[in-house]
Enzyme design. Structure first.
Site, PDB file in Angstrom:
ATOM      1  N   GLU A  56      40.729  29.888  56.462  1.00 36.90           N
ATOM      2  CA  GLU A  56      40.909  30.074  55.020  1.00 36.90           C
ATOM      3  C   GLU A  56      42.398  29.983  54.727  1.00 36.90           C
ATOM      4  O   GLU A  56      43.191  30.729  55.318  1.00 36.90           O
ATOM      5  CB  GLU A  56      40.388  31.447  54.570  1.00 36.90           C
ATOM      6  CG  GLU A  56      38.876  31.600  54.616  1.00 36.90           C
ATOM      7  CD  GLU A  56      38.447  32.986  54.113  1.00 36.90           C
ATOM      8  OE1 GLU A  56      39.282  33.705  53.521  1.00 36.90           O
ATOM      9  OE2 GLU A  56      37.284  33.345  54.328  1.00 36.90           O
ATOM     10  N   ASP A  67      43.542  41.819  46.102  1.00 32.87           N
ATOM     11  CA  ASP A  67      44.352  41.924  47.312  1.00 32.87           C
ATOM     12  C   ASP A  67      45.180  43.192  47.373  1.00 32.87           C
ATOM     13  O   ASP A  67      45.761  43.624  46.383  1.00 32.87           O
ATOM     14  CB  ASP A  67      45.270  40.703  47.430  1.00 32.87           C
ATOM     15  CG  ASP A  67      44.490  39.474  47.854  1.00 32.87           C
ATOM     16  OD1 ASP A  67      43.775  39.566  48.863  1.00 32.87           O
ATOM     17  OD2 ASP A  67      44.563  38.444  47.158  1.00 32.87           O
TER      18      ASP A  67
END
Lengths: 276, 420
Positions: A56, A67
């Site tokens: 990824e 995040d």
């Protein structure tokens, strides 16, 4: 009769190959162009060399609400260095020699700003196999999924322990490549995977689809990778790998990434063989 | 009453969708929040249809919140501006701004959903103070995220929140202002969604927040419409309100949207000027993009990265705007203009001197715009309802520092010569 997009087929092959070896697939996330493009490329190469089955590539967004602090800091450093989306796609092009499926992970704002059609075309041209947009829920996804499919790209959707069965069916219905089961309620890189809850989520997803199920968020080391690999088709590790790249001399970042991925790979391989 | 999707459509997306205002709105959030948003939609639908909920809300607004707030004819300001100005005095509501209207309603919703904890973002601190107030009133735990830069600019409100029992978390990431506080609140919500309600303060965020906030702020224009008719007679020519995320503006506009003879004017913060690169005039300068859970108009670069906003007012210092405002702008029903820091400071000063009202810097933008452009835009003697969304106690230090005004502070406190 629908044709399976090329990207989806490559991802499914990678999961099948791992399953053939009696283990889960190891998916490694790194922020693209971090700490700089050349080192980043070497880090991705080191990850594959050490056993990553799928990559990824994180394309930073200025306001990453999923995040935690580790990936936020890496994202911000890349943005502060003036690296744009075009530079990230160029990096992906340079990873063409790595014979693993590659997906870009970013936020919907990035794809939407370029226009879904253009973004899908650019991703496909760069050699990507799929896209992950964690803030694009299934019910808003129709237009994007059409463009992605037209360009041969898989789109991986996230499922959560709080998703209803009805929503899990909708997610499984649009997710191609794998279904991304979030290992905890939270953002990346803060807490550890919640064992029982995640195991149950994986089982619930399996009831509604044959698509492989990979677990991410909260997997950070050999033992947590082994734990998840015992019941999931794939194990996704992000923040821990980014931290390995970030903590220390940039010149030796690929070495640190390789060492961690070898540990994770050993953890995945050590998990007790899965039945069925 | 939810999500009336009026015509005309703003763009080519012709199919009206649930949770959308034309092409704007929607719900772009991580899957972990899906269940909470569904629960919130259902709780809101049930509450909105429950006379008991509205009765409780009305009683709290009257006895605790100080509603109705007055509509005041500002005669001296009117004379200076060349237009007839009526101030809707939300600055006189409990906690000193319109924010209390929304938080009392959402705190009731949190209780109905069985959530013992609320979190909030705040820019100028007004929404944070209001949320901390409602949390104290209802016995809820409360955490408020506030950009570190805003904590500095609005220290008084930080102390108020702490006195009310809230935990204030300074946010050091990104631009250290409102947008980063929202990011951090979203991360908290994703992590604690099972026991926590995110009490969003502006008319932004994922569906159903923009609708809920509009309906809870609608009371501003419900009152002002009746008050204007009783006190001035008939309809005003224009309703003017400042716009950051847009909660006081959407509440000020709501009752007039279907009355086209009344102009609706939103005043954004232009910072150092439109085109200066130091502005928060989102609708004037931005592009269609997704931010904080909905599609709206956002200050973004060509890649989609959100650009820093700038305004002297922490409450308007936001690079996005609520999706219904984006739709009202694109459909032409409302007009969005911008006032610079300098115009806002002039509005602040004139309102102090002419009316004895110290405004918050946010509505000072609306005052500044009307003083500078009102007569030219709306005509001599035009009748205007202007929402005075908050009071300015929180801003006096910042104003003296930024404007460099000699207001006698040195004399009063005897720099270096005080007796103690």
């Amino acid at each position: 009769m629908s044709v399976v997009p090329a990207g989806e087929a490559r991802i499914r092959d990678a999961f099948a190959r791992a399953a053939g070896e009696g283990r889960a697939a190891l998916v490694v996330y790194l922020t693209g162009c971090f700490p700089d493009p050349a080192t980043s490329r070497a880090c991705f190469e080191a990850a594959v060399e050490a056993g990553a089955d799928v990559l990824e590539i994180g394309v930073p967004f200025s306001d990453p609400m999923m995040d935690g602090p580790i990936i936020q800091a890496a994202n911000q450093a890349v943005l502060d260095a003036g690296v744009g989306v075009g530079d990230q796609l160029a990096l992906v092009g340079e990873l063409a020699g790595l014979d693993v499926p590659k997906l870009v992970m970013t936020y919907v704002t990035i794809a939407d700003r370029r226009g879904y059609g253009r973004f899908a075309a650019e991703c496909a041209d760069a050699g990507l196999d799929g896209v992950i947009l964690p803030d694009l829920p299934a019910e808003e996804a129709g237009e994007w999924v059409d463009h992605a499919r037209d360009r041969g790209l898989a789109t991986v959707f996230l499922a959560s322990s709080v998703s209803t069965d009805q929503r899990l069916r909708a997610i499984a219905g649009v997710s191609t490549g794998w279904v991304y089961a979030t290992g905890l309620l939270g953002v990346t890189g803060v807490r550890s995977v919640a064992g029982d809850v995640t195991r149950e989520l994986v089982a619930r997803i399996r009831q509604v689809t044959d698509t492989p199920v990979a677990v991410g968020i909260g997997v950070k080391d050999r033992s947590s990778a082994a734990e998840v690999a015992a019941y999931a088709d794939g194990v996704i590790v992000g923040s821990a790998v980014v931290r390995a790249a970030a903590d220390g001399d940039p010149a030796t970042a690929p070495h640190r990434v390789g060492a961690l991925v070898r540990e994770l790979s050993a953890g995945v391989a050590s998990a007790r063989p899965r039945s069925g | 009453m939810n999500d009336r999707t009026p015509t005309p459509e703003s763009t080519d997306r012709s199919e009206p969708r649930d949770g959308y205002f034309g092409a704007f709105g929607g719900s772009y959030v991580p899957e972990a929040l899906s269940a909470a948003l569904t629960q919130l939609r259902e709780a809101w639908r049930a509450a909105d249809g429950d006379p008991g909920f509205h009765a409780t809300l009305d009683t709290l607004r009257r006895d605790y919140g100080g509603r109705p707030t007055p509509l005041y004819h500002a005669a001296r300001l009117s004379e200076a501006a060349g237009v007839e100005i009526w101030l809707k005095r939300e600055d006189l509501a409990h906690t000193g701004s319109h924010k209390i209207n929304n938080v009392v309603g959402q705190a009731l919703l949190a209780r109905r959903m069985g959530k013992p904890r609320v979190i909030a973002e705040t820019g100028a601190g007004q929404h944070g103070v209001a949320t901390a107030t409602a949390a104290a009133l209802f016995g809820l735990r409360c955490t408020v995220y506030m950009g570190a830069e805003d904590c500095r600019r609005q220290r008084l409100n930080v102390v108020r929140m702490q006195l009310l029992g809230a935990e204030v978390v300074p946010v050091e990431s990104g631009t250290r202002t409102l947008k980063d506080a929202i990011n951090e609140a979203m991360r908290d919500w994703v992590s604690n969604v099972e026991d926590t309600h995110y009490l969003i303060g502006s008319a932004m965020g994922p569906h159903p927040f923009p609708t809920i906030v509009r309906e809870l702020q609608r009371v501003i224009s419900v009152e002002s419409r009746a008050q204007f008719d009783a006190q001035a007679g008939g309809l005003p020519d224009a309703v003017v309100a400042c716009v950051g995320g847009g909660s006081n503006a959407i509440g000020s506009f709501a009752e007039w949207i279907d009355t086209p003879e009344v102009a609706l004017i939103g005043v954004e913060a232009a910072g150092e000027g439109v085109g200066s690169g130091r502005s928060a005039a989102t609708i004037t300068e931005g592009s269609e993009a997704v931010l904080h859970g909905s599609r709206s108009i956002v200050l973004v670069d060509d890649d989609g990265q959100v650009m820093p906003a700038h305004s002297v007012s922490a409450g308007l210092d936001y690079p996005g705007v609520g999706p219904e405002h984006a739709w009202l702008a694109r459909s032409g029903r409302a007009t969005y203009v911008a006032a610079t820091d300098a115009e806002a400071l002039e509005g602040f000063r004139r309102l102090c001197e002419l009316e004895g009202i110290i405004p918050a810097l946010e509505p000072a933008h609306a005052v500044g715009w009307v003083l500078e452009h009102g007569r030219r835009t709306l005509g001599e003697g035009a009748r205007i309802v202007l929402t005075m969304s908050g009071r300015g106690d929180k801003d006096v230090d910042e104003v003296v520092e930024v404007a460099g005004w000699d207001v006698g502070v040195e004399r009063a406190f005897g720099a270096g010569g005080g007796d103690s």
